[in-house]
Design a protein around this motif. Structure first.
Motif, PDB file in Angstrom:
ATOM      1  N   SER A 179       0.788  -1.123   0.066  1.00  0.00           N
ATOM      2  CA  SER A 179       0.145   0.171   0.019  1.00  0.00           C
ATOM      3  C   SER A 179       0.779   1.330   0.131  1.00  0.00           C
ATOM      4  CB  SER A 179      -0.781   0.113   1.274  1.00  0.00           C
ATOM      5  OG  SER A 179      -0.201  -0.367   2.467  1.00  0.00           O
ATOM      6  N   TYR A 180       0.384   2.481  -0.607  1.00  0.00           N
ATOM      7  CA  TYR A 180       0.900   3.716  -0.407  1.00  0.00           C
ATOM      8  C   TYR A 180       0.349   4.478   0.794  1.00  0.00           C
ATOM      9  CZ  TYR A 180       1.949   2.896  -5.585  1.00  0.00           C
ATOM     10  OH  TYR A 180       2.509   2.376  -6.709  1.00  0.00           O
ATOM     11  N   HIS A 181       1.209   5.045   1.291  1.00  0.00           N
ATOM     12  CA  HIS A 181       1.012   5.955   2.433  1.00  0.00           C
ATOM     13  C   HIS A 181       1.955   7.241   2.191  1.00  0.00           C
ATOM     14  CE1 HIS A 181      -1.031   2.800   4.614  1.00  0.00           C
ATOM     15  NE2 HIS A 181      -0.085   2.052   3.899  1.00  0.00           N
ATOM     16  N   ARG A 182       1.474   8.447   2.485  1.00  0.00           N
ATOM     17  CA  ARG A 182       2.377   9.446   2.607  1.00  0.00           C
ATOM     18  C   ARG A 182       3.259   9.359   3.951  1.00  0.00           C
ATOM     19  NH1 ARG A 182      -2.626  13.271   4.217  1.00  0.00           N
ATOM     20  NH2 ARG A 182      -2.232  13.668   6.246  1.00  0.00           N
ATOM     21  N   MET A 183       4.497   9.511   3.510  1.00  0.00           N
ATOM     22  CA  MET A 183       5.400   9.278   4.706  1.00  0.00           C
ATOM     23  C   MET A 183       6.516  10.589   4.913  1.00  0.00           C
ATOM     24  SD  MET A 183       6.384   5.258   4.573  1.00  0.00           S
ATOM     25  CE  MET A 183       6.086   5.311   2.704  1.00  0.00           C
ATOM     26  N   GLN A 184       6.261  11.315   6.019  1.00  0.00           N
ATOM     27  CA  GLN A 184       6.931  12.450   6.027  1.00  0.00           C
ATOM     28  C   GLN A 184       8.294  12.292   6.818  1.00  0.00           C
ATOM     29  OE1 GLN A 184       4.623  15.280   8.363  1.00  0.00           O
ATOM     30  NE2 GLN A 184       6.085  16.974   8.048  1.00  0.00           N
ATOM     31  N   VAL A 185       9.463  12.815   6.379  1.00  0.00           N
ATOM     32  CA  VAL A 185      10.906  12.560   6.895  1.00  0.00           C
ATOM     33  C   VAL A 185      10.744  13.617   8.288  1.00  0.00           C
ATOM     34  CG1 VAL A 185      13.332  12.944   6.541  1.00  0.00           C
ATOM     35  CG2 VAL A 185      11.683  12.229   4.590  1.00  0.00           C
ATOM     36  N   PRO A 217      16.847  11.922  10.764  1.00  0.00           N
ATOM     37  CA  PRO A 217      17.534  11.164   9.890  1.00  0.00           C
ATOM     38  C   PRO A 217      17.187   9.850   9.784  1.00  0.00           C
ATOM     39  CG  PRO A 217      18.820  12.189  11.728  1.00  0.00           C
ATOM     40  CD  PRO A 217      17.457  12.333  12.009  1.00  0.00           C
ATOM     41  N   ALA A 218      16.415   9.029  10.490  1.00  0.00           N
ATOM     42  CA  ALA A 218      15.922   7.730  10.441  1.00  0.00           C
ATOM     43  C   ALA A 218      14.572   7.423  10.953  1.00  0.00           C
ATOM     44  CB  ALA A 218      16.964   6.692  11.129  1.00  0.00           C
ATOM     45  N   ARG A 219      14.003   8.706  10.663  1.00  0.00           N
ATOM     46  CA  ARG A 219      12.434   8.521  11.379  1.00  0.00           C
ATOM     47  C   ARG A 219      11.533   9.141  10.456  1.00  0.00           C
ATOM     48  NH1 ARG A 219       9.490  11.527  15.488  1.00  0.00           N
ATOM     49  NH2 ARG A 219       8.701   9.944  17.139  1.00  0.00           N
ATOM     50  N   LEU A 220      10.311   8.643  10.195  1.00  0.00           N
ATOM     51  CA  LEU A 220       9.302   9.078   9.465  1.00  0.00           C
ATOM     52  C   LEU A 220       7.890   9.076   9.993  1.00  0.00           C
ATOM     53  CD1 LEU A 220      10.204   6.400   6.433  1.00  0.00           C
ATOM     54  CD2 LEU A 220      10.692   8.799   6.242  1.00  0.00           C
ATOM     55  N   GLY A 221       7.134   9.853   9.425  1.00  0.00           N
ATOM     56  CA  GLY A 221       5.814  10.142   9.774  1.00  0.00           C
ATOM     57  C   GLY A 221       5.032   8.941   8.800  1.00  0.00           C
ATOM     58  N   ILE A 222       3.915   8.223   9.302  1.00  0.00           N
ATOM     59  CA  ILE A 222       3.215   7.608   8.327  1.00  0.00           C
ATOM     60  C   ILE A 222       1.906   7.693   8.519  1.00  0.00           C
ATOM     61  CG2 ILE A 222       3.422   5.562   9.569  1.00  0.00           C
ATOM     62  CD1 ILE A 222       3.579   3.913   6.911  1.00  0.00           C
ATOM     63  N   HIS A 223       1.182   7.943   7.546  1.00  0.00           N
ATOM     64  CA  HIS A 223      -0.434   8.140   7.511  1.00  0.00           C
ATOM     65  C   HIS A 223      -1.048   6.752   7.267  1.00  0.00           C
ATOM     66  CE1 HIS A 223      -4.263   9.634   6.580  1.00  0.00           C
ATOM     67  NE2 HIS A 223      -3.905  10.737   7.317  1.00  0.00           N
ATOM     68  N   ASN A 224      -1.355   6.164   8.258  1.00  0.00           N
ATOM     69  CA  ASN A 224      -2.032   4.880   8.119  1.00  0.00           C
ATOM     70  C   ASN A 224      -3.377   4.856   8.898  1.00  0.00           C
ATOM     71  OD1 ASN A 224      -1.954   2.068   7.992  1.00  0.00           O
ATOM     72  ND2 ASN A 224      -0.661   1.602   9.667  1.00  0.00           N
ATOM     73  N   ASP A 225      -4.273   5.100   8.144  1.00  0.00           N
ATOM     74  CA  ASP A 225      -5.808   5.096   8.542  1.00  0.00           C
ATOM     75  C   ASP A 225      -6.085   3.585   9.075  1.00  0.00           C
ATOM     76  OD1 ASP A 225      -6.702   7.742   8.542  1.00  0.00           O
ATOM     77  OD2 ASP A 225      -7.020   7.486   6.408  1.00  0.00           O
ATOM     78  N   PRO A 226      -7.007   3.587   9.945  1.00  0.00           N
ATOM     79  CA  PRO A 226      -7.309   2.219  10.364  1.00  0.00           C
ATOM     80  C   PRO A 226      -8.037   1.156   9.603  1.00  0.00           C
ATOM     81  CG  PRO A 226      -8.158   4.103  11.722  1.00  0.00           C
ATOM     82  CD  PRO A 226      -7.519   4.770  10.830  1.00  0.00           C
TER      83      PRO A 226
END
Ligand code: MN
Length: 445
Positions: A150-156, A159-168
């Motif tokens: 699946s595709y998710h928008r992932m915000q940097v 350095p090694a940490r991302l936000g991930i939009h992951n709706d339930p």
């Protein structure tokens, strides 16, 4: 040779004039995306930016801004695309696990700094920062082991940490809920730069491993290799793989990001990814999808949903001729053409279309003499074949996408427009000028 990797696809596109290499230096901050959008607006080619300021890694985008290029990606004629995907959905081919592959050319386990390694763009002016937008996230159902793409928008975010939009409601969201209640992290791998069949399969929602759908579209099993730090398998030819874990209970604000609706999307409570390893091919190619672009809508809302729309409508109205979710309407419109044989048939098709996906908000049904791929033709039908009191139906309080600004937390009205001519005695024969399809203006002027 089947299209089994991004690089080969790029070569084919370039040979057909569907991809151009941009040599001029561009900034990954805004400029790259704006140039890409301009190319889309002018019906231009996919772009491979060879010279991104501060990086040696090139960036490719706009691969799927046109249906023609998608058809080329899975080796089918444009008019056969819908049938090919529909057939593939019903005939999955299991992937094959192998020992190694180009994705292991480089294995980085320490001192990971994503922004130093890869030219992750800041796409739009009000985006919250650099976003990975074409990363296909591979996860596994903790109970059954079923893989999901699946595709998710992932915000940097570090350095090694991302936000991930992951709706339930997403499959990956379900997996996360199942491990989170046990206080455990969800392991994932983010694949950037894949062959077209896998990118398309990742956009679809099926109840089995989407690698099997990709295999069906390629007519050969996808070859997978084990990750270094997580229990996940990834395609051997992936350009870049980011391995990581989504820790339980962590929630943070993420966004804004230019969304497919044409507005910015943001969320106060979304999980994060702690990156544990990066593997990549030698001289990798970074792949991005410009937020709020045609490619964004086509991949997320059109090719992934039209097969389901067609199935649903065909089931209740076998007289359906064609269906389309136009990318210029954010995926909220569905247009259907049919050979109407009963006055109630158009409304029946409207019911079916509205249930095919929650994002379908407005359905327009036309006769088979109207070209559903030409907005001018559809507008003509609405103008000349609709009586508002009889032909428009409104369903209040239905389920829709929260990203629709007009919805009340995902509760939305749905509209059906029957723009078919009535079957009564009135004359609805459309004017068609003499031999219009045969006339070549060059012979006259
Ligand atoms: Mn899925």
């Amino acid at each position: 040779m089947p299209i089994n990797e991004l690089r080969y696809f790029l070569k084919l596109l370039e040979e057909r004039g569907e991809l151009v290499k941009v040599k001029r230096s561009v900034s990954p901050k805004f400029e790259l995306s704006s140039v890409a959008r301009k190319s889309e607006i002018e019906d231009g080619p996919a772009l491979l930016f060879k010279n991104v300021e501060g990086y040696s890694t090139p960036v490719v985008t706009n691969l799927f801004s046109k249906i023609d290029r998608i058809a080329l990606g899975i080796e089918v004629k444009k008019g056969q695309l819908l049938q090919k995907i529909t057939k593939a959905i019903d005939n999955p081919i299991k992937p094959k696990i192998v020992d190694g592959g180009p994705v292991k050319d480089a294995v980085v386990l320490e001192n990971i700094n994503l922004l130093k390694m890869f030219p992750i763009p800041i796409h739009a002016e009000k985006d919250g920062g650099p976003f990975i937008s074409a990363g296909v996230v591979i996860g596994k159902d903790p109970e059954t082991g079923r893989r999901n793409l699946s595709y998710h928008r992932m915000q940097v975010k570090g350095p090694a940490r991302l936000g991930i939009h992951n709706d339930p409601w997403r499959h990956l969201g379900e997996f996360y809920r199942k491990v989170e209640v046990k206080g455990k992290p969800l392991e994932i791998a983010i694949c950037i730069g894949l062959d077209p069949a896998i990118e398309l399969a990742a956009a679809a929602r099926v109840l089995y491993d989407e690698f099997e759908l990709a295999g069906a579209m390629k007519e050969m099993p996808v070859e997978l290799v084990k990750c270094e730090t997580v229990d996940i398998e990834v395609p051997t030819n992936t350009e870049i793989v980011i391995e990581g874990k989504i820790p339980p209970t962590v929630r943070e604000p993420e966004g804004p990001f230019a969304e497919y609706t044409g507005y910015y999307g943001m969320d106060e409570f979304q999980p994060v990814v702690e990156v544990t390893a990066v593997t990549h091919r030698e001289e990798p190619i970074y792949r991005t999808i410009v937020g709020a672009s045609m490619e964004h809508v086509i991949l997320g809302n059109v090719v992934s949903r039209e097969p389901v729309l067609y199935k649903f409508v065909k089931h209740v109205v076998p007289e359906v001729k064609a269906v389309h979710i136009p990318p210029y309407s954010a995926g909220f419109h569905a247009i259907i053409s049919m050979k109407k044989e009963n006055e109630g048939m158009a409304k029946q098709a409207i019911f079916a279309a509205l249930t095919s996906h929650i994002n379908i908000k407005h359905v327009i049904v036309v006769d088979e003499d109207v070209d559903i791929f030409d907005p001018k033709d559809v507008f003509w039908a609405i103008a000349t074949r609709v009586q508002g009191d009889k032909d428009v139906m409104i369903v209040p309080g239905a389920f829709g996408p929260k990203l629709d600004r007009t919805s009340e937390e995902g509760v939305t009205a749905k509209i059906g427009i029957d723009a078919t001519a009535s079957l009564d005695r009135k004359e609805f024969t459309r004017v068609k000028h003499w031999k219009i399809d045969k006339i070549n203006l060059k012979d006259y002027i």
